[in-house]
Design a protein around this motif. Structure first.
Motif, PDB file in Angstrom:
ATOM      1  N   ARG A 269       7.798   2.765   5.091  1.00  0.00           N
ATOM      2  CA  ARG A 269       8.053   4.081   4.497  1.00  0.00           C
ATOM      3  C   ARG A 269       8.718   3.926   3.139  1.00  0.00           C
ATOM      4  O   ARG A 269       9.674   3.198   2.984  1.00  0.00           O
ATOM      5  CB  ARG A 269       8.962   4.888   5.424  1.00  0.00           C
ATOM      6  N   ASP A 270       8.206   4.623   2.151  1.00  0.00           N
ATOM      7  CA  ASP A 270       8.834   4.572   0.838  1.00  0.00           C
ATOM      8  C   ASP A 270       9.707   5.808   0.641  1.00  0.00           C
ATOM      9  O   ASP A 270       9.747   6.698   1.476  1.00  0.00           O
ATOM     10  CB  ASP A 270       7.793   4.427  -0.274  1.00  0.00           C
ATOM     11  N   GLU A 271      10.375   5.847  -0.464  1.00  0.00           N
ATOM     12  CA  GLU A 271      11.317   6.933  -0.723  1.00  0.00           C
ATOM     13  C   GLU A 271      10.646   8.310  -0.743  1.00  0.00           C
ATOM     14  O   GLU A 271      11.240   9.296  -0.372  1.00  0.00           O
ATOM     15  CB  GLU A 271      12.030   6.690  -2.058  1.00  0.00           C
ATOM     16  N   ASP A 272       9.410   8.379  -1.200  1.00  0.00           N
ATOM     17  CA  ASP A 272       8.733   9.666  -1.334  1.00  0.00           C
ATOM     18  C   ASP A 272       8.106  10.151  -0.037  1.00  0.00           C
ATOM     19  O   ASP A 272       7.754  11.309   0.078  1.00  0.00           O
ATOM     20  CB  ASP A 272       7.644   9.578  -2.416  1.00  0.00           C
ATOM     21  N   SER A 273       7.921   9.279   0.929  1.00  0.00           N
ATOM     22  CA  SER A 273       7.266   9.652   2.187  1.00  0.00           C
ATOM     23  C   SER A 273       8.304   9.897   3.267  1.00  0.00           C
ATOM     24  O   SER A 273       8.727   8.990   3.950  1.00  0.00           O
ATOM     25  CB  SER A 273       6.308   8.543   2.634  1.00  0.00           C
ATOM     26  N   ARG A 274       8.674  11.135   3.422  1.00  0.00           N
ATOM     27  CA  ARG A 274       9.626  11.485   4.469  1.00  0.00           C
ATOM     28  C   ARG A 274       8.941  12.181   5.631  1.00  0.00           C
ATOM     29  O   ARG A 274       9.541  12.399   6.663  1.00  0.00           O
ATOM     30  CB  ARG A 274      10.728  12.375   3.902  1.00  0.00           C
ATOM     31  N   ASP A 275       7.675  12.530   5.480  1.00  0.00           N
ATOM     32  CA  ASP A 275       6.913  13.183   6.539  1.00  0.00           C
ATOM     33  C   ASP A 275       6.472  12.121   7.545  1.00  0.00           C
ATOM     34  O   ASP A 275       5.666  11.249   7.236  1.00  0.00           O
ATOM     35  CB  ASP A 275       5.704  13.885   5.931  1.00  0.00           C
ATOM     36  N   ILE A 276       7.001  12.179   8.753  1.00  0.00           N
ATOM     37  CA  ILE A 276       6.736  11.154   9.768  1.00  0.00           C
ATOM     38  C   ILE A 276       5.254  11.067  10.111  1.00  0.00           C
ATOM     39  O   ILE A 276       4.738   9.985  10.375  1.00  0.00           O
ATOM     40  CB  ILE A 276       7.590  11.388  11.036  1.00  0.00           C
ATOM     41  N   LYS A 277       4.543  12.195  10.095  1.00  0.00           N
ATOM     42  CA  LYS A 277       3.111  12.155  10.384  1.00  0.00           C
ATOM     43  C   LYS A 277       2.370  11.333   9.330  1.00  0.00           C
ATOM     44  O   LYS A 277       1.537  10.500   9.650  1.00  0.00           O
ATOM     45  CB  LYS A 277       2.523  13.567  10.422  1.00  0.00           C
ATOM     46  N   GLU A 278       2.675  11.595   8.077  1.00  0.00           N
ATOM     47  CA  GLU A 278       2.029  10.872   6.983  1.00  0.00           C
ATOM     48  C   GLU A 278       2.347   9.380   7.056  1.00  0.00           C
ATOM     49  O   GLU A 278       1.463   8.534   6.912  1.00  0.00           O
ATOM     50  CB  GLU A 278       2.482  11.437   5.636  1.00  0.00           C
ATOM     51  N   VAL A 279       3.589   9.049   7.285  1.00  0.00           N
ATOM     52  CA  VAL A 279       3.995   7.639   7.379  1.00  0.00           C
ATOM     53  C   VAL A 279       3.294   6.958   8.550  1.00  0.00           C
ATOM     54  O   VAL A 279       2.770   5.859   8.406  1.00  0.00           O
ATOM     55  CB  VAL A 279       5.529   7.513   7.522  1.00  0.00           C
ATOM     56  N   ALA A 280       3.263   7.616   9.700  1.00  0.00           N
ATOM     57  CA  ALA A 280       2.639   7.031  10.892  1.00  0.00           C
ATOM     58  C   ALA A 280       1.162   6.741  10.656  1.00  0.00           C
ATOM     59  O   ALA A 280       0.684   5.642  10.948  1.00  0.00           O
ATOM     60  CB  ALA A 280       2.816   7.958  12.091  1.00  0.00           C
ATOM     61  N   TYR A 281       0.448   7.704  10.095  1.00  0.00           N
ATOM     62  CA  TYR A 281      -0.989   7.507   9.890  1.00  0.00           C
ATOM     63  C   TYR A 281      -1.284   6.498   8.774  1.00  0.00           C
ATOM     64  O   TYR A 281      -2.206   5.706   8.887  1.00  0.00           O
ATOM     65  CB  TYR A 281      -1.690   8.841   9.621  1.00  0.00           C
ATOM     66  N   ARG A 282      -0.503   6.532   7.704  1.00  0.00           N
ATOM     67  CA  ARG A 282      -0.710   5.552   6.630  1.00  0.00           C
ATOM     68  C   ARG A 282      -0.414   4.141   7.121  1.00  0.00           C
ATOM     69  O   ARG A 282      -1.144   3.196   6.813  1.00  0.00           O
ATOM     70  CB  ARG A 282       0.164   5.889   5.418  1.00  0.00           C
ATOM     71  N   TYR A 283       0.658   3.974   7.889  1.00  0.00           N
ATOM     72  CA  TYR A 283       0.987   2.654   8.418  1.00  0.00           C
ATOM     73  C   TYR A 283      -0.074   2.194   9.415  1.00  0.00           C
ATOM     74  O   TYR A 283      -0.486   1.032   9.399  1.00  0.00           O
ATOM     75  CB  TYR A 283       2.367   2.649   9.072  1.00  0.00           C
ATOM     76  N   GLN A 284      -0.533   3.104  10.269  1.00  0.00           N
ATOM     77  CA  GLN A 284      -1.568   2.763  11.253  1.00  0.00           C
ATOM     78  C   GLN A 284      -2.835   2.294  10.546  1.00  0.00           C
ATOM     79  O   GLN A 284      -3.469   1.335  10.962  1.00  0.00           O
ATOM     80  CB  GLN A 284      -1.880   3.971  12.133  1.00  0.00           C
ATOM     81  N   GLU A 285      -3.195   2.977   9.472  1.00  0.00           N
ATOM     82  CA  GLU A 285      -4.393   2.594   8.721  1.00  0.00           C
ATOM     83  C   GLU A 285      -4.247   1.180   8.148  1.00  0.00           C
ATOM     84  O   GLU A 285      -5.150   0.360   8.259  1.00  0.00           O
ATOM     85  CB  GLU A 285      -4.613   3.606   7.592  1.00  0.00           C
ATOM     86  N   GLN A 286      -3.091   0.902   7.544  1.00  0.00           N
ATOM     87  CA  GLN A 286      -2.849  -0.428   6.974  1.00  0.00           C
ATOM     88  C   GLN A 286      -2.791  -1.479   8.084  1.00  0.00           C
ATOM     89  O   GLN A 286      -3.374  -2.545   7.966  1.00  0.00           O
ATOM     90  CB  GLN A 286      -1.555  -0.456   6.180  1.00  0.00           C
ATOM     91  N   TRP A 287      -2.101  -1.177   9.156  1.00  0.00           N
ATOM     92  CA  TRP A 287      -1.967  -2.121  10.269  1.00  0.00           C
ATOM     93  C   TRP A 287      -3.339  -2.430  10.861  1.00  0.00           C
ATOM     94  O   TRP A 287      -3.650  -3.587  11.160  1.00  0.00           O
ATOM     95  CB  TRP A 287      -1.049  -1.514  11.327  1.00  0.00           C
ATOM     96  N   GLY A 288      -4.171  -1.411  11.026  1.00  0.00           N
ATOM     97  CA  GLY A 288      -5.505  -1.595  11.581  1.00  0.00           C
ATOM     98  C   GLY A 288      -6.371  -2.504  10.721  1.00  0.00           C
ATOM     99  O   GLY A 288      -7.133  -3.311  11.240  1.00  0.00           O
ATOM    100  N   LYS A 289      -6.255  -2.373   9.414  1.00  0.00           N
ATOM    101  CA  LYS A 289      -7.007  -3.243   8.508  1.00  0.00           C
ATOM    102  C   LYS A 289      -6.545  -4.691   8.648  1.00  0.00           C
ATOM    103  O   LYS A 289      -7.356  -5.609   8.639  1.00  0.00           O
ATOM    104  CB  LYS A 289      -6.841  -2.792   7.066  1.00  0.00           C
ATOM    105  N   ASN A 290      -5.245  -4.896   8.797  1.00  0.00           N
ATOM    106  CA  ASN A 290      -4.703  -6.253   8.898  1.00  0.00           C
ATOM    107  C   ASN A 290      -5.055  -6.928  10.218  1.00  0.00           C
ATOM    108  O   ASN A 290      -5.277  -8.130  10.260  1.00  0.00           O
ATOM    109  CB  ASN A 290      -3.181  -6.251   8.722  1.00  0.00           C
ATOM    110  N   ILE A 291      -5.104  -6.163  11.298  1.00  0.00           N
ATOM    111  CA  ILE A 291      -5.401  -6.771  12.604  1.00  0.00           C
ATOM    112  C   ILE A 291      -6.884  -7.143  12.711  1.00  0.00           C
ATOM    113  O   ILE A 291      -7.245  -8.053  13.437  1.00  0.00           O
ATOM    114  CB  ILE A 291      -4.965  -5.872  13.774  1.00  0.00           C
ATOM    115  N   CYS A 292      -7.726  -6.453  11.978  1.00  0.00           N
ATOM    116  CA  CYS A 292      -9.165  -6.724  12.041  1.00  0.00           C
ATOM    117  C   CYS A 292      -9.566  -7.923  11.188  1.00  0.00           C
ATOM    118  O   CYS A 292     -10.700  -8.369  11.242  1.00  0.00           O
ATOM    119  CB  CYS A 292      -9.953  -5.497  11.599  1.00  0.00           C
ATOM    120  N   LEU A 293      -8.645  -8.460  10.417  1.00  0.00           N
ATOM    121  CA  LEU A 293      -8.957  -9.604   9.556  1.00  0.00           C
ATOM    122  C   LEU A 293      -8.983 -10.896  10.334  1.00  0.00           C
ATOM    123  O   LEU A 293      -8.432 -11.143  11.287  1.00  0.00           O
ATOM    124  CB  LEU A 293      -7.937  -9.716   8.425  1.00  0.00           C
TER     125      LEU A 293
END
Length: 69
Positions: free
Chosen positions: A45-69
């Motif tokens: 989470r960065d300073e501008d992202s305080r919305d937990i929904k946005e953080v959760a989905y953005r992190y999930q997207e990044q995490w999903g890309k990394n696990i598929c590598l």
């Protein structure tokens, strides 16, 4: 008051992302995996992202890309 209204904002999104990650990773130690996952999400989470929904989905997207590598 319905049960849907008593859930704090963002908890459903957070749980959905955590469950999806757990199902994809198939960890041996689920509590440890979830602890690490949430800790890394908090650091993601960065300073501008305080919305937990946005953080959760953005992190999930990044995490999903990394696990598929």
């Amino acid at each position: 008051m319905s049960a849907g209204n008593s859930t704090p904002y963002g908890v459903k999104s957070l749980l959905e992302c955590m469950c999806r990650a757990t199902l994809l990773a198939q960890p041996d130690d689920i509590p440890e995996f979830m602890s690490t996952y949430v800790d890394k999400m908090a650091h993601f989470r960065d300073e501008d992202s305080r919305d937990i929904k946005e953080v959760a989905y953005r992190y999930q997207e990044q995490w999903g890309k990394n696990i598929c590598l």
